[in-house]
Design a protein around this motif. Sequence first.
Motif, short mmCIF file in Angstrom:
data_model
loop_
_atom_site.label_atom_id
_atom_site.label_comp_id
_atom_site.label_asym_id
_atom_site.label_seq_id
_atom_site.Cartn_x
_atom_site.Cartn_y
_atom_site.Cartn_z
N ALA A 1 0.82 -1.21 0.00
CA ALA A 1 0.00 0.00 0.00
C ALA A 1 0.85 1.26 0.00
CB ALA A 1 -0.93 -0.01 1.21
N ALA A 2 2.04 1.18 0.62
CA ALA A 2 2.93 2.34 0.67
C ALA A 2 3.71 2.54 -0.62
CB ALA A 2 3.89 2.19 1.85
N GLY A 3 3.66 1.56 -1.52
CA GLY A 3 4.39 1.66 -2.78
C GLY A 3 5.73 0.97 -2.77
N VAL A 4 6.01 0.17 -1.74
CA VAL A 4 7.27 -0.57 -1.69
C VAL A 4 7.25 -1.67 -2.74
CG1 VAL A 4 8.75 -2.02 -0.25
CG2 VAL A 4 7.54 -0.06 0.76
N PHE A 5 8.29 -1.74 -3.55
CA PHE A 5 8.34 -2.73 -4.63
C PHE A 5 9.54 -3.66 -4.51
CE2 PHE A 5 10.36 1.20 -5.97
CZ PHE A 5 11.61 0.77 -6.40
N GLY A 6 10.42 -3.41 -3.55
CA GLY A 6 11.59 -4.24 -3.36
C GLY A 6 12.22 -3.93 -2.02
N VAL A 7 13.26 -4.69 -1.69
CA VAL A 7 13.98 -4.47 -0.43
C VAL A 7 15.47 -4.42 -0.72
CG1 VAL A 7 12.20 -5.61 0.94
CG2 VAL A 7 14.13 -6.94 0.12
N PRO A 8 16.20 -3.72 0.12
CA PRO A 8 15.73 -2.91 1.25
C PRO A 8 15.10 -1.61 0.79
CG PRO A 8 18.08 -2.59 0.95
CD PRO A 8 17.68 -3.65 -0.02
N THR A 9 14.06 -1.19 1.49
CA THR A 9 13.45 0.12 1.27
C THR A 9 13.36 0.83 2.61
OG1 THR A 9 12.19 -0.50 -0.70
CG2 THR A 9 11.34 1.33 0.60
N PHE A 10 13.66 2.12 2.58
CA PHE A 10 13.63 2.95 3.78
C PHE A 10 12.55 4.01 3.61
CE2 PHE A 10 17.80 1.43 2.75
CZ PHE A 10 18.20 0.78 3.91
N GLU A 11 11.64 4.08 4.57
CA GLU A 11 10.56 5.06 4.52
C GLU A 11 10.73 6.07 5.64
OE1 GLU A 11 5.66 5.31 4.38
OE2 GLU A 11 6.64 3.47 5.08
N VAL A 12 10.67 7.34 5.29
CA VAL A 12 10.72 8.40 6.28
C VAL A 12 9.89 9.56 5.77
CG1 VAL A 12 12.88 9.33 5.34
CG2 VAL A 12 12.22 9.87 7.69
N ASP A 13 9.01 10.08 6.58
CA ASP A 13 8.13 11.20 6.21
C ASP A 13 7.33 10.88 4.95
OD1 ASP A 13 9.18 12.61 8.33
OD2 ASP A 13 10.62 13.73 7.10
N GLY A 14 6.97 9.60 4.76
CA GLY A 14 6.19 9.21 3.60
C GLY A 14 6.99 9.05 2.32
N LYS A 15 8.29 9.30 2.37
CA LYS A 15 9.15 9.14 1.20
C LYS A 15 9.85 7.79 1.26
CE LYS A 15 10.25 13.95 0.01
NZ LYS A 15 9.09 14.57 0.67
N LEU A 16 10.00 7.15 0.10
CA LEU A 16 10.64 5.86 0.00
C LEU A 16 12.00 5.98 -0.67
CD1 LEU A 16 7.63 3.66 -1.24
CD2 LEU A 16 8.43 3.97 1.12
N PHE A 17 12.98 5.34 -0.07
CA PHE A 17 14.33 5.28 -0.62
C PHE A 17 14.68 3.80 -0.77
CE2 PHE A 17 13.79 9.16 1.71
CZ PHE A 17 14.43 10.13 0.95
N TRP A 18 14.91 3.39 -2.01
CA TRP A 18 15.08 1.96 -2.30
C TRP A 18 16.54 1.61 -2.51
CZ3 TRP A 18 15.87 -0.35 -7.51
CH2 TRP A 18 15.91 -1.76 -7.46
N GLY A 19 16.94 0.51 -1.91
CA GLY A 19 18.21 -0.10 -2.23
C GLY A 19 19.39 0.39 -1.42
N LEU A 20 20.43 -0.42 -1.44
CA LEU A 20 21.69 -0.05 -0.81
C LEU A 20 22.21 1.26 -1.37
CD1 LEU A 20 24.19 -0.87 0.96
CD2 LEU A 20 25.08 -2.01 -1.09
N ASP A 21 22.08 1.43 -2.68
CA ASP A 21 22.60 2.66 -3.30
C ASP A 21 21.68 3.85 -3.10
OD1 ASP A 21 20.65 1.66 -4.97
OD2 ASP A 21 21.85 1.71 -6.80
N GLY A 22 20.53 3.64 -2.42
CA GLY A 22 19.68 4.76 -2.06
C GLY A 22 20.06 5.40 -0.73
#
Length: 215
Positions: free
Chosen positions: A163-184
């Motif tokens: 529901a949050a839009g996560v499509f893979g891992v690792p994903t980091f969510e903060v303040d509703g923003k998603l940052f995907w991957g080690l390189d994120g």
Amino acid sequence: MKRITFYLDFVSPYAWLAFERLPEVLGGLSYSVAYKPVLLGALLQRHGNPGPAGIGPKRDWTYRHVAWLGHAQGTPLQMPACHPFNPLPLLRQALACSDDGHVNRFVAGSVLRHVWQGGQDALDAGRLAALAAELSEQLRPGQDAASAAPKALLRANTEAAQAAGVFGVPTFEVDGKLFWGLDGLPMLRAYLDGDAWFDGGDWEAVSRVPSGLAG
């Protein structure tokens, strides 16, 4: 203090690398991390993505890449005896240590090391029993990997991630923003540092770029 939700599945080598890298990347900041186990296979299936292990040459490259990344960042990483594997027993074991779908860093690290250090079979019965013993003091009363509660928590976590839009891992969510991957991780650090780029329109603008593909 910022609260970061770390979506992870123990089957992902990038989750292990990011787990080890995160404290260094975020050094000097005030933050807390909530580790949230999810079923990666369900996230991939939702988007029709076979994952890197589903494409032969990409599988080989991925395994070489993570081995090199582990070497480069100083994180011990050995491929388990077989990969991919069904991570459900590990996810449920971790969530038997949870009341709300989140696990602490000790639990997450114990399960990740079980998979990614030593090059052994992650699902070997004897090793699973040893892992359960290691986590015994973290277990919630009356719970184990076979209990109903961890299964329900995993289902709820995975549905929440979708529901949050996560499509893979690792994903980091903060303040509703998603940052995907080690390189994120550098991008996550920049956001937490207050980089002015995030105050512009580029974050939202990308979702309005039209696709040039038919259908």
